[in-house]
Scaffold this motif. Structure first.
Motif, mmCIF file in Angstrom:
data_model
loop_
_atom_site.group_PDB
_atom_site.id
_atom_site.type_symbol
_atom_site.label_atom_id
_atom_site.label_comp_id
_atom_site.label_asym_id
_atom_site.label_seq_id
_atom_site.Cartn_x
_atom_site.Cartn_y
_atom_site.Cartn_z
ATOM 1 N N MET A 295 36.799 52.893 29.210
ATOM 2 C CA MET A 295 36.172 54.156 28.866
ATOM 3 C C MET A 295 35.565 54.035 27.471
ATOM 4 S SD MET A 295 37.880 57.939 28.594
ATOM 5 C CE MET A 295 38.426 57.928 30.306
ATOM 6 N N ALA A 296 34.310 54.428 27.344
ATOM 7 C CA ALA A 296 33.602 54.287 26.083
ATOM 8 C C ALA A 296 34.352 54.993 24.964
ATOM 9 C CB ALA A 296 32.191 54.858 26.216
ATOM 10 N N GLY A 297 34.450 54.309 23.830
ATOM 11 C CA GLY A 297 35.100 54.892 22.667
ATOM 12 C C GLY A 297 36.575 54.568 22.549
ATOM 13 N N LYS A 298 37.196 54.099 23.625
ATOM 14 C CA LYS A 298 38.617 53.766 23.577
ATOM 15 C C LYS A 298 38.825 52.421 22.874
ATOM 16 C CE LYS A 298 40.472 57.157 26.101
ATOM 17 N NZ LYS A 298 41.476 58.108 25.545
ATOM 18 N N LYS A 299 39.976 52.283 22.229
ATOM 19 C CA LYS A 299 40.308 51.038 21.546
ATOM 20 C C LYS A 299 41.515 50.399 22.228
ATOM 21 C CE LYS A 299 38.384 52.204 17.057
ATOM 22 N NZ LYS A 299 38.617 52.310 15.605
ATOM 23 N N VAL A 300 41.406 49.105 22.472
ATOM 24 C CA VAL A 300 42.451 48.364 23.178
ATOM 25 C C VAL A 300 42.865 47.165 22.337
ATOM 26 C CG1 VAL A 300 43.075 47.116 25.290
ATOM 27 C CG2 VAL A 300 41.457 49.039 25.408
ATOM 28 N N LEU A 301 44.180 46.995 22.203
ATOM 29 C CA LEU A 301 44.731 45.785 21.591
ATOM 30 C C LEU A 301 45.401 44.970 22.677
ATOM 31 C CD1 LEU A 301 45.714 43.936 19.280
ATOM 32 C CD2 LEU A 301 47.674 45.489 19.012
ATOM 33 N N ILE A 302 45.014 43.707 22.811
ATOM 34 C CA ILE A 302 45.684 42.789 23.730
ATOM 35 C C ILE A 302 46.512 41.814 22.905
ATOM 36 C CG2 ILE A 302 45.413 41.039 25.528
ATOM 37 C CD1 ILE A 302 42.716 42.289 26.246
ATOM 38 N N VAL A 303 47.829 41.893 23.078
ATOM 39 C CA VAL A 303 48.726 40.949 22.412
ATOM 40 C C VAL A 303 49.000 39.836 23.426
ATOM 41 C CG1 VAL A 303 50.888 40.658 21.173
ATOM 42 C CG2 VAL A 303 49.725 42.880 21.128
ATOM 43 N N TYR A 304 48.473 38.665 23.125
ATOM 44 C CA TYR A 304 48.384 37.570 24.104
ATOM 45 C C TYR A 304 49.265 36.410 23.659
ATOM 46 C CZ TYR A 304 46.103 33.438 26.210
ATOM 47 O OH TYR A 304 45.834 32.256 26.853
ATOM 48 N N ALA A 305 50.144 35.968 24.558
ATOM 49 C CA ALA A 305 51.099 34.911 24.212
ATOM 50 C C ALA A 305 51.058 33.783 25.242
ATOM 51 C CB ALA A 305 52.506 35.490 24.104
ATOM 52 N N HIS A 306 50.103 32.897 25.080
ATOM 53 C CA HIS A 306 50.079 31.660 25.871
ATOM 54 C C HIS A 306 49.412 30.570 25.043
ATOM 55 C CE1 HIS A 306 49.680 28.750 29.102
ATOM 56 N NE2 HIS A 306 50.474 29.510 29.834
ATOM 57 N N GLN A 307 49.919 29.346 25.197
ATOM 58 C CA GLN A 307 49.454 28.248 24.353
ATOM 59 C C GLN A 307 48.083 27.707 24.775
ATOM 60 O OE1 GLN A 307 52.162 28.390 26.269
ATOM 61 N NE2 GLN A 307 54.026 27.772 25.182
ATOM 62 N N GLU A 308 47.718 27.875 26.047
ATOM 63 C CA GLU A 308 46.542 27.193 26.596
ATOM 64 C C GLU A 308 45.444 28.205 26.971
ATOM 65 O OE1 GLU A 308 43.706 25.311 27.596
ATOM 66 O OE2 GLU A 308 45.362 23.921 27.140
ATOM 67 N N PRO A 309 44.290 28.147 26.302
ATOM 68 C CA PRO A 309 43.204 29.084 26.615
ATOM 69 C C PRO A 309 42.728 29.013 28.067
ATOM 70 C CG PRO A 309 42.767 27.906 24.560
ATOM 71 C CD PRO A 309 43.971 27.262 25.175
ATOM 72 N N ARG A 310 42.846 27.828 28.699
ATOM 73 C CA ARG A 310 42.355 27.662 30.084
ATOM 74 C C ARG A 310 43.431 27.960 31.122
ATOM 75 N NH1 ARG A 310 40.315 21.700 28.845
ATOM 76 N NH2 ARG A 310 42.366 21.846 27.839
ATOM 77 N N SER A 311 44.556 28.522 30.674
ATOM 78 C CA SER A 311 45.645 28.850 31.583
ATOM 79 C C SER A 311 45.304 30.057 32.440
ATOM 80 C CB SER A 311 46.913 29.153 30.779
ATOM 81 O OG SER A 311 46.709 30.325 29.993
ATOM 82 N N PHE A 312 46.154 30.318 33.422
ATOM 83 C CA PHE A 312 45.988 31.523 34.249
ATOM 84 C C PHE A 312 46.155 32.769 33.394
ATOM 85 C CE2 PHE A 312 47.477 34.776 37.233
ATOM 86 C CZ PHE A 312 46.454 34.745 38.161
ATOM 87 N N ASN A 313 47.116 32.753 32.479
ATOM 88 C CA ASN A 313 47.250 33.876 31.545
ATOM 89 C C ASN A 313 45.979 34.051 30.714
ATOM 90 O OD1 ASN A 313 50.119 35.360 30.930
ATOM 91 N ND2 ASN A 313 50.428 33.398 31.974
ATOM 92 N N GLY A 314 45.390 32.931 30.315
ATOM 93 C CA GLY A 314 44.129 33.002 29.581
ATOM 94 C C GLY A 314 43.028 33.649 30.402
ATOM 95 N N SER A 315 42.984 33.332 31.689
ATOM 96 C CA SER A 315 41.980 33.941 32.577
ATOM 97 C C SER A 315 42.188 35.443 32.701
ATOM 98 C CB SER A 315 42.032 33.296 33.964
ATOM 99 O OG SER A 315 41.697 31.931 33.902
#
Length: 231
Positions: free
Chosen positions: A1-21
């Motif tokens: 939704m326009a104007g909303k702010k989201v923080l993603i706290v991301y915990a995985h070592q590999e950018p190409r991982s499934f979590n990264g996707s």
């Protein structure tokens, strides 16, 4: 939704991982909606997970006997916590939705994410006493867990080897997020991606993207014991 702010706290070592996707598709979809999306990539940041006296930059209030909770509370009030904690607290304060993306470790979060919770969600910032659960300092904000498991969905049923997945969510969703005042959305669990086919993994990512299209219309779960353990 326009104007909303989201923080993603991301915990995985590999950018190409499934979590990264899953993280990448969340950034793409929420940005497409007009949201401002910030990512705290904890491993890339080399985030310090240990809660120590180094977190307090000023003089200790009780130097004769160190208590982390006491000193962090006093430092929070004086704005004398270390800069990495203050930076993360600012991101949380500005966010309408905080999303946690991580692989399940031992029915919990990876140590680096546990350390983020220990250090960032301190008394005086996230809660006070009195001032917790529905009266806590982060009330009005939304939170959601998006996580992956090693075990299959069948393992996380009441009759499965690991028990109902809601059991392990109790300390995270209720004891941490709800305690700090968050309204908690239903978790998004991607079961056993390592054992899924490439097509199944693509479908899992697509289902997350699809859910995010209407995430702002979702109602929070009733974050109380019956949701987790039944009547």
């Amino acid at each position: 939704m326009a104007g909303k702010k989201v923080l993603i706290v991301y915990a995985h070592q590999e950018p190409r991982s499934f979590n990264g996707s899953l993280k990448d598709v969340a950034v793409a979809e929420l940005s497409r909606q007009g949201c401002t999306v910030t990512v705290s990539d904890l491993y890339a940041m080399d985030f310090e997970p240990r809660a120590t006296r180094k977190d307090i930059t000023g003089a200790l209030s009780r130097p004769e006997s160190f208590s982390y909770s006491v000193e962090a509370y006093e430092a929070c009030k004086k704005r004398s916590l270390t800069s990495d904690i203050i930076a993360e607290q600012k991101k949380v304060q500005e966010a309408d939705l905080v999303m946690f993306q991580f692989p399940l470790y031992w029915f919990s979060v990876p140590a680096i994410l546990k350390g983020w919770m220990d250090r960032v969600l301190c008394q005086g910032f996230a809660f006070d006493i009195p001032g917790f659960y529905d009266d806590s300092l982060l009330k009005g904000k939304l939170a959601i867990l998006s996580l992956t498991t090693g075990g299959t969905a069948d393992m996380y049923r009441k009759t499965g080897a690991s028990g109902d997945f809601r059991y392990f969510l109790w300390p995270l969703q209720h004891g941490t997020l709800h305690f700090c005042g968050f309204k908690v959305l239903a978790p998004h669990i991607s079961f056993a991606p390592e054992f899924a086919s490439e097509e199944e993994r693509r479908e899992m990512v697509a289902s997350w993207a699809q859910r995010l299209k209407t995430i702002w219309k979702e109602e929070p779960i009733p974050c109380s014991p019956p949701w987790y353990f039944g009547q």
